[in-house]
Design an enzyme around this catalytic site. Structure first.
Site, PDB file in Angstrom:
ATOM      1  N   LYS A 166       3.839  20.204  12.419  1.00 13.93           N
ATOM      2  CA  LYS A 166       4.621  20.844  13.491  1.00 13.93           C
ATOM      3  C   LYS A 166       6.112  20.859  13.205  1.00 13.93           C
ATOM      4  O   LYS A 166       6.810  21.804  13.549  1.00 13.93           O
ATOM      5  CB  LYS A 166       4.346  20.206  14.839  1.00 13.93           C
TER       6      LYS A 166
ATOM      7  N   GLY B 294      -4.116  19.600  18.158  1.00 14.47           N
ATOM      8  CA  GLY B 294      -5.223  19.095  17.342  1.00 14.47           C
ATOM      9  C   GLY B 294      -6.456  19.942  17.538  1.00 14.47           C
ATOM     10  O   GLY B 294      -6.450  21.136  17.254  1.00 14.47           O
TER      11      GLY B 294
ATOM     12  N   GLU C 257       2.225   5.472  15.905  1.00 15.93           N
ATOM     13  CA  GLU C 257       2.698   5.032  14.597  1.00 15.93           C
ATOM     14  C   GLU C 257       3.448   3.701  14.747  1.00 15.93           C
ATOM     15  O   GLU C 257       3.814   3.300  15.847  1.00 15.93           O
ATOM     16  CB  GLU C 257       3.701   6.065  14.038  1.00 15.93           C
TER      17      GLU C 257
ATOM     18  N   GLY D  94      -6.213  12.978  15.885  1.00 12.08           N
ATOM     19  CA  GLY D  94      -7.294  12.244  15.235  1.00 12.08           C
ATOM     20  C   GLY D  94      -7.751  13.008  14.014  1.00 12.08           C
ATOM     21  O   GLY D  94      -7.516  14.208  13.896  1.00 12.08           O
TER      22      GLY D  94
ATOM     23  N   GLY E  45      -4.613   2.964  16.908  1.00 12.93           N
ATOM     24  CA  GLY E  45      -4.290   3.938  15.866  1.00 12.93           C
ATOM     25  C   GLY E  45      -3.715   5.232  16.431  1.00 12.93           C
ATOM     26  O   GLY E  45      -3.567   6.214  15.711  1.00 12.93           O
TER      27      GLY E  45
ATOM     28  N   LYS F 180       5.851  20.732  19.541  1.00 13.32           N
ATOM     29  CA  LYS F 180       4.624  21.495  19.765  1.00 13.32           C
ATOM     30  C   LYS F 180       4.869  22.676  20.694  1.00 13.32           C
ATOM     31  O   LYS F 180       4.362  23.781  20.478  1.00 13.32           O
ATOM     32  CB  LYS F 180       3.544  20.584  20.347  1.00 13.32           C
TER      33      LYS F 180
END
Lengths: 381, 381
Positions: B87, B116, B172, B282, B169, B187
């Site tokens: 992005k 996603g 970050e 993911g 997860g 986005k």
């Protein structure tokens, strides 16, 4: 791309109007009934429409099988693109139309036939190619959702809710295809064809006609919200395909679908569960879906059904669910009762064990044949 | 269609795996960092990848501008299709990449860069052509939604919610792009480009870093649920583009978006409001979006941005909203207070009148410069 419009009802008018402002599309003639061509751009001669070499595509908004099927076959055989909002036509004649399209190379797209403005079929076709789809389900009939929402939020009874849906223009004078679940079943047949390459026959449909204001109050007392759900999935025996009432916890996304909105979900092998929500019907949502299909043709799209489309009997043995059922006390033995939840006069409310979908639908049919009143809804678990 | 994969991290691995099973796609080489090519199908030489005449397309999953931009330009100039999940790259360099694609006729698609697995950009591109889009908004960052959901439903405080997001997860090690709203802003810039043909610069972003467990409890006492919303719409002055916290009634669809899900909505002129919901990030959701773009290339798609893409300064004067603000009592004069809703120590909770978005963001910036703590959220009305 010059496009003829078949039919000048609610949707046909919308399409003709939108064709004017779409950048790469051009208004062709509008086909109306014999003797109704009262404007120079209207005609009642289909063969003359098709004979025009400058015509590239046909958008059908007549509905029904006859003469829509005849027009569709002639269009595709002539190598012209065919887009339609007609779910009965595609559910019943999809294989033949796809074969004709394959032979001539013309596009055959019908995303307007399921979900109106909600681009379910389009996204299914796209995800099916690279990912693989396991299940499609959702609220695919806006009329019945409007009625259930009224009953749920305002305590309206069934008859009054139906009358309001008719006044709002959501329900037809003859509402039977909507309230019986047949309309939603036809839509989910198209979803099965698009997602799995299988057009299932023998799908089951239970609608919302049996529910009373009292039923809804009972569900509310348990924190449950009633929705009419159409669903198809890959099963051990092939593909299931049915419409039935389902009870959701009141914090589920389905419970937040109000008015005449639709909510359709699909589960991809890799993309996970994706849901689409919006207005399922109406002039502009449906017309915009036809226009979207025409734009897709310009982008190179030619098909929604995957190659090798088959027809097959739906499998309803492998899908098992628990049902909350209101039924005459003397009919109790016909279903495995896990728990009696209440008794109102000669009627019991029971929760069944997990039983195959076709067993539940069949039991209801038998009880009704004997004059018994029964209402059932699956528990979303 | 033989496709090289750039990068072999979470997403790159998923794409390489999915390429094997997709019907019309073929695995090309995987580009990894210098010296890391420890398998025959891995390489660290990009120019050699591109020199292979049998290669048709490149799927980029490296992230960042450098060297991704260089690889993208070389790919498109060589007339090979380029799909990406990056992005930052598209938000910053979208115009140049589109121009290179236009010149060579190669496809440039990036639906994986926003949402996603949720096909927002793809559907925007499609609706934009035949209909026209007025507004795009939604929950576009799964990490912050996971954190807010934890805080909302389990009373978790900010630090603990962030730690959980990292353990899952979702976040970050350096979570600043997520929690500051910058990720969601990037986005929605792509959404603006796709929907309006305008890539806005100077977008505003307020994140979720200022909210405490106490704030959330206060909102709950008013029946409100906090979500981080990115939004862009056509305005009197062009196009607005910003990310900020928004309070929804607890029965709104946004309040039902739990865990790390995304919910994106757009309003078409004709199709009405359409919402898409699903897992925003993911390995497999994002990889499946890249595969979906490659399948779209095979169906004839070449672009997401409309022709004549422009860059322009975002307009934030014309969008006005009411805000629920917690701020130091002495800073009260900086905002038009409609109603004081509470006092906690040296802090007030006030409801502002309708003020332009940039006035609110600017006031917060000034108060923070002087060391004051402030948290604000718009009221969805």
């Amino acid at each position: 791309m010059k496009t003829a419009v078949l039919g000048y009802g609610t949707v046909g008018k919308g399409v003709y109007e939108m064709l004017r402002s779409a950048k790469d599309l051009e208004q062709g003639p509008v086909l109306v009934r014999k003797g109704k061509a009262d404007e120079p751009w209207k005609t009642d001669d289909f063969d003359a429409v098709l004979a025009d070499d400058s015509l590239n595509a046909v958008a059908e908004a007549i509905g029904g099988i006859d003469p829509a099927f005849d027009y569709a076959m002639k269009t595709l055989k002539a190598g012209k693109h065919f887009v339609t909002a007609n779910k009965a036509l595609v559910a019943e004649k999809g294989s033949e139309l796809q074969a004709a399209a394959d032979e001539s190379g013309a596009a055959f797209l019908f995303s307007a036939a399921c979900g109106g403005g909600v681009p379910l079929l389009h996204n299914l076709a796209l995800s099916q190619r690279g990912d693989g789809i396991l299940k499609v389900s959702g609220i695919l009939n806006g009329t019945t959702n409007y009625m259930l929402d009224r009953m749920q939020r305002f305590g309206t009874d069934y008859e009054a809710a139906l009358k309001m849906a008719q006044e709002m223009g959501y329900a037809e004078a003859d509402p039977s295809a909507d309230v019986s679940g047949l309309d939603a079943l036809r839509k989910v047949i198209l979803a099965a064809g698009t997602a799995f390459g299988i057009l299932p026959s023998g799908g089951l449909h239970e609608g919302i006609e049996s529910f009373t204001a009292e039923d809804i109050r009972f569900y509310q007392s348990k924190g449950l919200v009633l929705r009419l759900i159409a669903q198809t999935e890959r099963t051990a025996g092939g593909v299931s395909c049915f419409t039935e009432p389902v009870l959701f916890p009141d914090n589920a996304p389905e419970a937040a679908v109000l008015e005449n909105n639709n909510l359709a979900s699909y589960e991809g092998r890799c993309c996970g569960k994706i849901s689409l929500m919006g207005q399922g019907a109406g002039r502009y949502p449906t017309a915009s879906a036809l226009i979207r299909d025409l734009e897709s043709v310009l982008s190179g799209e030619r098909r929604m059904f995957p190659e090798g489309l088959k027809q097959a009997e739906a499998d309803h043995d492998s899908v098992k669910r628990r049902y909350l059922v209101r039924l005459p006390e003397e009919a109790k033995e016909q279903l495995p009762c896990d728990e009696v939840q209440g008794k109102e006069g000669a009627y019991l409310r029971i929760l069944t064990g997990a039983i195959p979908v076709n067993r539940m639908h069949e039991a209801a049919r038998k009880i009704r044949e004997k004059g018994g009143r029964i209402a059932f809804a699956a528990l979303e678990e």
